[in-house]
Each structure stands twice: as C-alpha cells, then as structure tokens.
Design an enzyme around this catalytic site. Structure first.
Site, short mmCIF file in Angstrom:
data_model
loop_
_atom_site.label_atom_id
_atom_site.label_comp_id
_atom_site.label_asym_id
_atom_site.label_seq_id
_atom_site.Cartn_x
_atom_site.Cartn_y
_atom_site.Cartn_z
N CYS A 43 0.81 -1.21 0.00
CA CYS A 43 0.00 0.00 0.00
C CYS A 43 0.85 1.26 0.00
O CYS A 43 0.34 2.34 -0.24
CB CYS A 43 -0.90 0.04 1.22
SG CYS A 43 -2.04 -1.30 1.26
N ASP A 54 2.46 2.56 2.66
CA ASP A 54 2.86 3.00 3.99
C ASP A 54 2.51 2.00 5.07
O ASP A 54 1.56 1.23 4.95
CB ASP A 54 2.36 4.41 4.35
CG ASP A 54 0.94 4.67 3.92
OD1 ASP A 54 0.17 3.70 3.83
OD2 ASP A 54 0.61 5.84 3.68
N CYS A 87 5.68 8.27 3.31
CA CYS A 87 6.08 9.59 2.86
C CYS A 87 6.26 10.51 4.06
O CYS A 87 6.09 10.12 5.21
CB CYS A 87 5.04 10.15 1.92
SG CYS A 87 3.40 10.21 2.65
N CYS A 99 -2.72 9.23 6.06
CA CYS A 99 -1.55 9.07 6.93
C CYS A 99 -1.95 9.26 8.40
O CYS A 99 -1.47 8.54 9.28
CB CYS A 99 -0.46 10.08 6.58
SG CYS A 99 0.20 9.88 4.93
#
Lengths: 292, 389
Positions: free
Chosen positions: A35, A37, A61, A105
């Site tokens: 995916c 992350d 990221c 995130c």
C-alpha cells in the site's frame, strides 16, 4: 509539490521517538509495503498505567512519518483509556493541517494506536472494543486493492464527517487504485448518513424554500441546472441524463448514453448531479436513480 | 561555502531542462523588437517568417529530416494527439490502435479516451527490464490497425525501444507508425531520412528550449489531417499565429543539441554511469530498466524498504532535484505505471528514484549526490519497520 506545514516538516526532519521500546506492554503494526505506507508502534506503561514510552517505525512519505512522530508525542503521559479517545483529527490538528490527499496518513496513526490498545487488552485478558474487533475480523472488504472494510469506511466517515467517495479515498485510500468499489463506498455513505438523519429527525427537517414550491416550479429550476451545469460535463464522456420525476425533495434522474454502463454512475449521480442541484437549487435535494 | 549552499544540483532533466543561454539570447529580439506577425504583408512582420524557416531547418537537421516535414506545435502532447487523431482520421475504416503499457500519459490517457469512444486499444506488455514483447506486437498488429504508437525512449527508465522494427511490423499490415520521441531527441543520434518512421513528436523544453513549444515530424508522402483548424500557418497543417520567439528558441536548441549529441553520449553518460555504479553499491538497491538499451542520461534506482517522497524531500534539503516513481509524490495511491508494468516489486517500486542528467551537470554534482544521498537512505531505513539492517 506538497504544501506541508512547518510542523509537518519539523516532525519529518526531526522525528521524535523513533525505534522500538524494550520489553513493550503493547505492540501494533498497521499498513503494509504494497500500500505504500506502514507503521509499527510499541508502547510501555508506567506503574500508574500511563504511557511512559511510545516509539514508532514508519515506511512512508513525509506526512506518514510526521503523523507517526506527532502521535507518539501526543499519547505519552496518557492512560490507555485517554489514548483510546485520540483520533486522526487530533493528529491533524497537532500538525497544523495535512493536504487532503494525505489524510490517510493520520488515519493510519490512529489505527496503529487503537490496535496497540487492543493488543494490550488481549495480553491482559480484557474485552476488546467492538470496533477494533470488527475491523480486524468481521468487516466486509470493500476495497480489494487496499483491503479496506465497510466498518472502517463507516468509522472514518463518521469521525470526519465525510459524505463523498472521493473523501473516503483521501482518508483511507479505499477506491484509490482500480476504482471499481467507488459505487459501493458511496452506497455505504448514503445509507450511513440516511440512518443518522433518521435518528435525529427534528434537527435536519428545517423548512426549506424548495419544499414550498409547486411541482412545476421545482421541475423548471432543477431542469435548468441540469441543462446548464450537468449535461455539458456528462456529454464530454459521451453520457447524458434526464429528469424523470420529482417527489418532495427527491429528484429521480435517469442516466443515459455511456453513463448508463459506467461502473461509477452512482458516484456521478451523487457527486455531480446531486452536488450541482444542492449548490444551485437547494441543499435539501436528494437525487435517486430513476433507472433502478 | 556560500557558493556551495546556493548551488542547485539539478538531476531532473527528463522532467524539464534549463533554457540554454544561447537559446534565450536567440529568442529575445522576438520578444522585444521584432514583434511583427510573420503572416503580414509588410516587411516589419514578414521578415520574421524567415527566422521561423531557419528554425525549421535546424530542427530538421537534428532529426535528419527535410524542413518541409516539420510542423511546429505547442508541446509534445499536442504533437502526440495530432499524430494519432490524424492517423485515425485518414484510416476511417480501421478501428485499432497499438501502443505499449509504458507510454507517457500523453498517449496513455488519449488512448483511454479513444477506447471510451469505441476504438480498440492494444497495449504491448514489457518484461522485467521494460523491454517490449515483440512477439506479442507482431501478433496484435493486423490489417485493422490504423496506427502503432510506441515511445522511442521511456521517460522513467530511459529504455530505448526498437522503433524501426515496430515501424516495419506496422507497415507490413498497412498501419502508420508514430513515436513519442520527446526523451530521445537530442540524446539519440537519428537520421529519419533513412528510417521508416511516419510521424515523430518532440518537445522543446526537454532539450533546453522553453516550455510551450514542440514539433511534429510527418514523413513526406504520409497524409496528415490537421488537429488545430483555422488559419493557413504551417502550410495549413497547424493553425494559430506562430509562437515565434519559442520556435526560434527551439531552432537554436536543436542546433546546440546537434552539436552536443556526442557529448551526451560520452561526458554526460560517464557522469550518469559513475553515479549509478556508486549508488548501486548501497545495500538493497536495484536498477530499473535495460542497461543495454538506454538513454545516456537516465538512471532509475530503487532503494528498497523506504519510500520515494521521503527520499526526495530529504534531498530537497540539499537542493538536489530528482524525481520518483512513488505513489505519494503525485497524490495518486499507486506507484508508477511503468514500474508496475515491469513487475517491479512494491518493496522497490515505492522507493524508486530517477536521476536524469543534462550537459549542464558537472562531476561536482555527482560528488555532491554521492556525499549526501547515502546518509539519507540510511536515515530513512532506520525509521522503516521493514529494514532489518
């Protein structure tokens, strides 16, 4: 180029609490390398049951690293019950903000924390919260590309007041790869918010100008917005739509041309058609597919 | 040291390039004194037309083409659209377009749009090094194929594709062959007069001309239907008042590229090779692409177990510019379609970084990256849950 806040850059460049706690009381790993992350957190509690150490390792990221770092700062000093109340919104608030496309995130941070709390409870034979339990075992996979369940979609939608499939993609990644589940996501959202509206009828049922119009006036207003705002957009892709009926606040629309066969036609109906009618006629209008 | 601190190490020349000083100098008179319309009857305007023709000759020379075969456009994407749509307009009875899975968005998204309109699109797959499956190509290119369009060189990996062989396959079945050569022009020596390519797209800003100008080569004898309709400019093949200054700039850039092509393949290539060799010494790295058939300026390297955007942002702190095949850099959620088509594992695709050189790079740039990048990789790996040391 992303417009990251100074706080995001600070936590990305100087991440706090990197690593793994020795002899942890709780461990959780969420996300995976496919995916793009993943986050592993380890937690240690002091004698009073407060989090005295919380460390992370993140693959991802800048915003994933910053979200993880700020999460560890947030929860240190909290009891597990207090930490259970931390949501992705808290993470975003402490970072200033995140670009919409990066909201997932912050959601990953929240999930890792909740999974760690569940891990602690399991280790101590305590009952695990229903939602976490659901997400791990009972949710129905909606997005196959990223393995996102309906339970998670509902939960994130409720927490962040999300109404469109596009927002769900930004917050959970669901629907962000092949896109075939976007219709399903929209259906989940619609039924979720419908249930909510029915649960609290008085608050939502304010009298709207649109309701007091005659049927003919409603049709004229809706038709003109469809002709001006909606059809030119659909025609670009070889599609079209037609107003079939209006009952109360519900407009029944039939998708035509390429739109009829399009797997994302329900998304188009809700996002584009209903969006434009809400914007230009009345926020109360609900669009339903007359083809069904 | 202050000079050091101000320095930008630009290794993203496949994204865009610096305008060459000579190019800017050639353009300036047409942004100031000579503002006339080349179509005007008076001398003040009309004299400008001669400079456009001079530019056309320079571009033609770089390609090994005749100047009458060059049409100036606004960019590589316009050239691509013009070529494909012209081919479809001419071969009305044919319904198939053959391209590859690793095309640039200019062709990829156009082909998707055409697919929605009812055309059959066949995309030739690639192997793990990004090489086209030529057997597949031979099977799918048939008499129903209107046009075959495959890029000359890939923007992400630098891979050079066998365009002549593909053109041969196309011609055997009566199809036209187009190539998006925006990355190849100026880096790969070419002589189109001796080749069987029907149409070729190029872009100014990839070879030190400004953004907003490109060209389409259409071989003499190949029919062409204009994409932009209007005035008689470009002999009726591309309407619209000429972007004179940029066209002149593209001419100058083509001249410089023609003179510099040996340097691209020697000095520039040597810098690229030195960077690549040394970076591949870092643990858990892999080269993406086909080292045997590759542009001299491009290197695509995966740093496994870490994510590309993080790498680029840390490099950005040192003013090092590169790009990434990672999902996160574009806001899309999936890594580069090129790397996925090659079957690069996700562990490596998310951490793929592309370095692309130009003749303005120096050995000092390579030294600087070799000094700054390894600690960045190490630092991110320390944070990564997948890195086991």
């Amino acid at each position: 180029m992303w417009d990251y806040t100074k706080k995001v850059m600070d936590h990305f460049l100087n991440p706090r609490n990197v690593g793994e706690v020795q002899e942890p009381d709780a461990v959780a790993e969420v996300g995976n390398i496919t995916c793009g992350d993943a986050l592993k957190i380890t937690i240690k509690l002091d004698d009073e049951g407060k989090i005295c150490e919380c460390k992370f390792k993140t693959f991802g990221c800048a915003s994933a690293i910053a979200s993880s770092s700020v999460l560890t700062e947030l929860v240190i000093g909290m009891t597990l019950d207090e930490a259970a109340k931390v949501t992705n919104k808290d993470i975003v608030a402490h970072l200033g903000t995140l670009p919409e496309e990066k909201m997932h995130c912050s959601v990953m941070g929240m999930e890792a924390l909740q999974a760690a709390i569940a891990d602690y409870k399991k280790r101590h034979g305590e009952a695990v919260d229903e939602i976490v339990e659901d997400e791990d075992h009972e949710g129905r996979i909606v997005c196959r590309c990223f393995g996102i369940t309906d339970v998670k979609i509902r939960k994130v939608a409720k927490e962040n007041d999300l109404h469109s499939a596009e927002q769900i993609t930004q917050y959970t990644k669901a629907g962000g790869a092949c896109g075939t589940c976007l219709d399903q996501i929209q259906t989940i959202l619609d039924s979720l918010w419908k249930e909510k509206a029915e649960a609290a009828p008085e608050a939502e049922q304010e009298k709207d100008d649109f309701e007091s119009l005659s049927v003919v006036q409603k049709v004229i207003k809706v038709q003109s917005v469809i002709d001006r705002e909606v059809r030119p957009v659909l025609e670009r892709d070889g599609g079209d739509c037609e107003l079939v009926d209006i009952q109360g606040n519900t407009a029944y629309i039939k998708m035509k041309g390429h739109c009829q066969m399009c797997p994302a036609s329900q998304v188009t109906l809700k996002n584009l058609v209903q969006g434009k009618l809400n914007e230009f006629v009345s926020p109360k209008i609900i669009v339903e597919d007359a083809g069904k | 040291m202050t000079q050091e601190e101000d320095r930008i190490v630009y290794l993203d020349n496949n994204a865009t390039t610096a305008v060459a000083p000579e190019v800017l100098e050639a353009m300036m008179p047409f942004l100031t004194k000579y503002y006339g319309n080349p179509s005007s009857i008076h001398t003040f305007g009309g004299q400008v037309a001669a400079h456009i023709e001079e530019a056309r000759e320079k571009v033609a020379k770089l390609l090994g083409a005749a100047s009458s075969e060059i049409i100036f456009t606004s960019c590589g994407t316009e050239s691509d659209s013009a070529a494909i749509l012209s081919a479809l307009g001419i071969c009305r009875k044919k319904n198939k377009i053959v391209c590859s899975t690793v095309e640039h968005a200019a062709i990829l998204n156009l082909s998707q749009e055409l697919e929605r309109k009812g055309y059959e699109i066949v995309r030739i797959p690639v192997d793990s090094k990004g090489r086209l499956d030529m057997e597949f190509a031979e099977q799918v290119i048939d008499t129903d194929t209107a046009v075959v369009s495959v890029m000359w060189a890939n923007n992400e990996t630098g891979n050079i594709q066998p365009v002549e062989k593909l053109a041969e396959l196309a011609h055997k079945q009566g199809a036209l062959f187009h190539t998006d050569a925006v990355q190849a022009v100026g880096k790969v020596p070419m002589d189109l007069s001796k080749m069987n390519i029907d149409m070729l797209s190029l872009s100014g800003h990839k070879l030190h001309a400004p953004k907003g100008v490109g060209a389409l080569y259409v071989k003499r004898g190949v029919r062409f239907r204009p994409f932009i309709i209007g005035g008689h400019q470009e002999r009726g093949r591309r309407a619209g008042t000429e972007n004179v200054a940029s066209v002149v700039g593209l001419g100058k850039a083509a001249e410089l590229a023609y003179n510099g092509i040996a340097e691209e393949n020697t000095r520039v290539k040597a810098m690229r090779d030195r960077l690549e060799e040394n970076l591949l010494k870092i643990k858990a790295t892999r080269l993406n692409g086909d080292p045997e058939h590759r542009l001299p300026n491009t290197s695509n390297i995966s740093f496994e177990f870490i994510e590309g955007e993080s790498i680029l942002m840390l490099l950005d702190m040192f003013k090092i510019c590169a790009s990434s095949g990672s999902a996160c850099t574009t806001g899309s959620l999936e890594p580069s379609h090129v790397l996925r088509a090659m079957g690069v594992p996700y562990t490596a695709a998310h951490g793929a970084i592309r370095f692309s050189f130009s003749r303005y790079n120096t050995e000092a740039d390579v030294d600087f990256v070799l000094e700054k990048l390894p600690p960045v990789i190490e630092r991110l790996r320390e944070i990564s849950p997948y890195w086991k040391g």
